[in-house]
Write an enzyme that holds these catalytic residues in place. Structure first.
Site, PDB file in Angstrom:
ATOM      1  N   ARG A 103      89.400  29.979  45.546  1.00 50.71           N
ATOM      2  CA  ARG A 103      88.534  30.328  46.678  1.00 50.71           C
ATOM      3  C   ARG A 103      88.585  29.250  47.755  1.00 50.71           C
ATOM      4  O   ARG A 103      88.598  28.064  47.483  1.00 50.71           O
ATOM      5  CB  ARG A 103      87.087  30.487  46.207  1.00 50.71           C
ATOM      6  CG  ARG A 103      86.138  30.717  47.388  1.00 50.71           C
ATOM      7  CD  ARG A 103      84.825  31.267  46.992  1.00 50.71           C
ATOM      8  NE  ARG A 103      84.143  30.474  46.001  1.00 50.71           N
ATOM      9  CZ  ARG A 103      83.013  30.856  45.404  1.00 50.71           C
ATOM     10  NH1 ARG A 103      82.475  32.029  45.698  1.00 50.71           N
ATOM     11  NH2 ARG A 103      82.446  30.093  44.520  1.00 50.71           N
ATOM     12  N   ARG A 157      78.693  25.386  35.831  1.00 50.54           N
ATOM     13  CA  ARG A 157      78.088  26.613  36.390  1.00 50.54           C
ATOM     14  C   ARG A 157      78.175  27.762  35.390  1.00 50.54           C
ATOM     15  O   ARG A 157      77.230  28.548  35.248  1.00 50.54           O
ATOM     16  CB  ARG A 157      78.801  27.008  37.692  1.00 50.54           C
ATOM     17  CG  ARG A 157      78.412  26.105  38.852  1.00 50.54           C
ATOM     18  CD  ARG A 157      79.393  26.217  39.991  1.00 50.54           C
ATOM     19  NE  ARG A 157      79.406  27.520  40.616  1.00 50.54           N
ATOM     20  CZ  ARG A 157      80.412  27.976  41.359  1.00 50.54           C
ATOM     21  NH1 ARG A 157      81.485  27.237  41.553  1.00 50.54           N
ATOM     22  NH2 ARG A 157      80.324  29.167  41.910  1.00 50.54           N
ATOM     23  N   ARG A 164      85.032  24.585  48.094  1.00 50.91           N
ATOM     24  CA  ARG A 164      83.661  24.167  47.789  1.00 50.91           C
ATOM     25  C   ARG A 164      83.697  23.093  46.705  1.00 50.91           C
ATOM     26  O   ARG A 164      84.473  23.201  45.753  1.00 50.91           O
ATOM     27  CB  ARG A 164      82.847  25.371  47.290  1.00 50.91           C
ATOM     28  CG  ARG A 164      82.050  26.049  48.369  1.00 50.91           C
ATOM     29  CD  ARG A 164      81.427  27.358  47.962  1.00 50.91           C
ATOM     30  NE  ARG A 164      80.683  27.403  46.718  1.00 50.91           N
ATOM     31  CZ  ARG A 164      80.067  28.495  46.253  1.00 50.91           C
ATOM     32  NH1 ARG A 164      80.104  29.625  46.951  1.00 50.91           N
ATOM     33  NH2 ARG A 164      79.415  28.482  45.120  1.00 50.91           N
ATOM     34  N   LYS A 178      79.914  38.823  43.627  1.00 53.06           N
ATOM     35  CA  LYS A 178      78.567  39.237  44.077  1.00 53.06           C
ATOM     36  C   LYS A 178      78.436  39.091  45.593  1.00 53.06           C
ATOM     37  O   LYS A 178      77.982  40.000  46.281  1.00 53.06           O
ATOM     38  CB  LYS A 178      77.466  38.372  43.413  1.00 53.06           C
ATOM     39  CG  LYS A 178      77.487  38.348  41.907  1.00 53.06           C
ATOM     40  CD  LYS A 178      76.372  37.490  41.344  1.00 53.06           C
ATOM     41  CE  LYS A 178      76.461  36.024  41.709  1.00 53.06           C
ATOM     42  NZ  LYS A 178      77.639  35.320  41.156  1.00 53.06           N
ATOM     43  N   ARG A 215      67.709  33.897  39.111  1.00 58.31           N
ATOM     44  CA  ARG A 215      68.792  33.340  38.315  1.00 58.31           C
ATOM     45  C   ARG A 215      68.280  32.755  37.000  1.00 58.31           C
ATOM     46  O   ARG A 215      69.072  32.267  36.204  1.00 58.31           O
ATOM     47  CB  ARG A 215      69.407  32.213  39.139  1.00 58.31           C
ATOM     48  CG  ARG A 215      70.880  32.111  39.061  1.00 58.31           C
ATOM     49  CD  ARG A 215      71.234  30.999  40.034  1.00 58.31           C
ATOM     50  NE  ARG A 215      72.619  30.784  40.134  1.00 58.31           N
ATOM     51  CZ  ARG A 215      73.367  31.174  41.158  1.00 58.31           C
ATOM     52  NH1 ARG A 215      72.856  31.824  42.160  1.00 58.31           N
ATOM     53  NH2 ARG A 215      74.636  30.887  41.172  1.00 58.31           N
TER      54      ARG A 215
END
Ligand code: AP5
Length: 219
Positions: A129, A173, A162, A15, A90
């Site tokens: 990531r 998540r 992260r 996204k 969300r």
């Protein structure tokens, strides 16, 4: 009222990557609630002190805080010509709050882009990531590595993982997404310009499809 776009999709769907590119292409700001919250944490604001411990564990930040920061952000002059939302709404409460804060925008005119990616690919993307804590650019150790090992291409800051990309937080998540965000797909399907895109393709291919949605029909 300008072009308004909402990105939906699970963590790691791409996204942020696509919202940034589309925002540049359409010349409207990309508004990422994740980036705003990470900025607040880095600045040590009251919002950041609430959000930090929740985000680190992969939980969601309370709806009323998010509705407040988005309402304030959308009232900035750069949003007058449109905007792209990445990470908001969300939850159903946020979607309903958004209805009340919009200034004469009809939801039926909004583009809602729902990015789908298989779960095992999401896990691969999130674990690989790497992130620049200075400019918030994202990389991937295999798919999109920086030019110089571990350093941001833009400002040469040392890239980090992260905290919420670590295994336990990722599981939480994804569970939050399934429970609280996925219901927005049905919420928006009948009340927006809803489009599902296969995000399990190279970023340029996904972007080409998204761009194509915004090509004006000949007059
Ligand atoms: P947020 O920052 O919004 O995280 P997220 O939704 O979990 O999304 P991600 O940033 O993980 O993934 P993405 O879909 O943007 O993918 P990306 O483009 O980076 O939110 C973080 C936290 O903040 C939340 O958990 C919550 O605590 C809090 N929060 C934020 N908004 C909130 C709200 N509204 N309410 C409550 N709490 C809120 O790509 C992922 C990786 O894949 C990258 O490495 C990228 O290079 C790579 N990649 C991208 N596209 C492709 C592709 N096509 N092929 C291969 N690799 C790709």
């Amino acid at each position: 009222m300008g072009l308004r776009v909402i990105f939906l999709g699970p963590p790691g769907a791409g996204k942020g990557t696509q919202a940034g590119r589309l925002g540049g292409h359409l010349r409207v700001p990309k508004i990422s609630t994740g980036d705003m919250l990470r900025d607040a944490i880095a600045a040590g604001t009251a919002l950041g002190r609430v959000a930090g411990p929740l985000m680190e564990k992969g939980g969601l930040v309370p709806d009323e805080l998010l509705n407040g920061i988005i309402d304030e952000r959308l009232s900035q002059p750069d949003c007058a010509k449109g905007y792209i939302l990445d990470g908001f709404p969300r939850t159903l409460k946020q979607a309903e709050g958004f209805e009340h804060m919009k200034r004469g925008d009809a939801t039926t005119d909004m583009y809602v882009l729902n990015v789908e990616v298989p779960r095992d690919e999401l896990l691969r993307r999130l674990s690989g990531r790497r992130w620049c804590p200075h400019c918030q650019s994202t990389y991937h150790i295999y798919n999109n590595p920086p030019k110089d090992d571990s350093l941001c291409d833009k400002d040469r800051t040392l890239l980090i993982q992260r905290e919420d990309d670590k295994e336990t937080a990722v599981a939480r998540r994804l569970a939050e997404y399934d429970d609280r965000t996925a219901p927005l797909i049905e919420y928006y399907r009948g009340r927006s310009r809803f489009h599902t895109v296969n995000g399990y393709r190279p970023p340029d291919t996904v972007f080409a499809e998204l761009k194509g949605l915004f090509v004006k029909a000949p007059a």
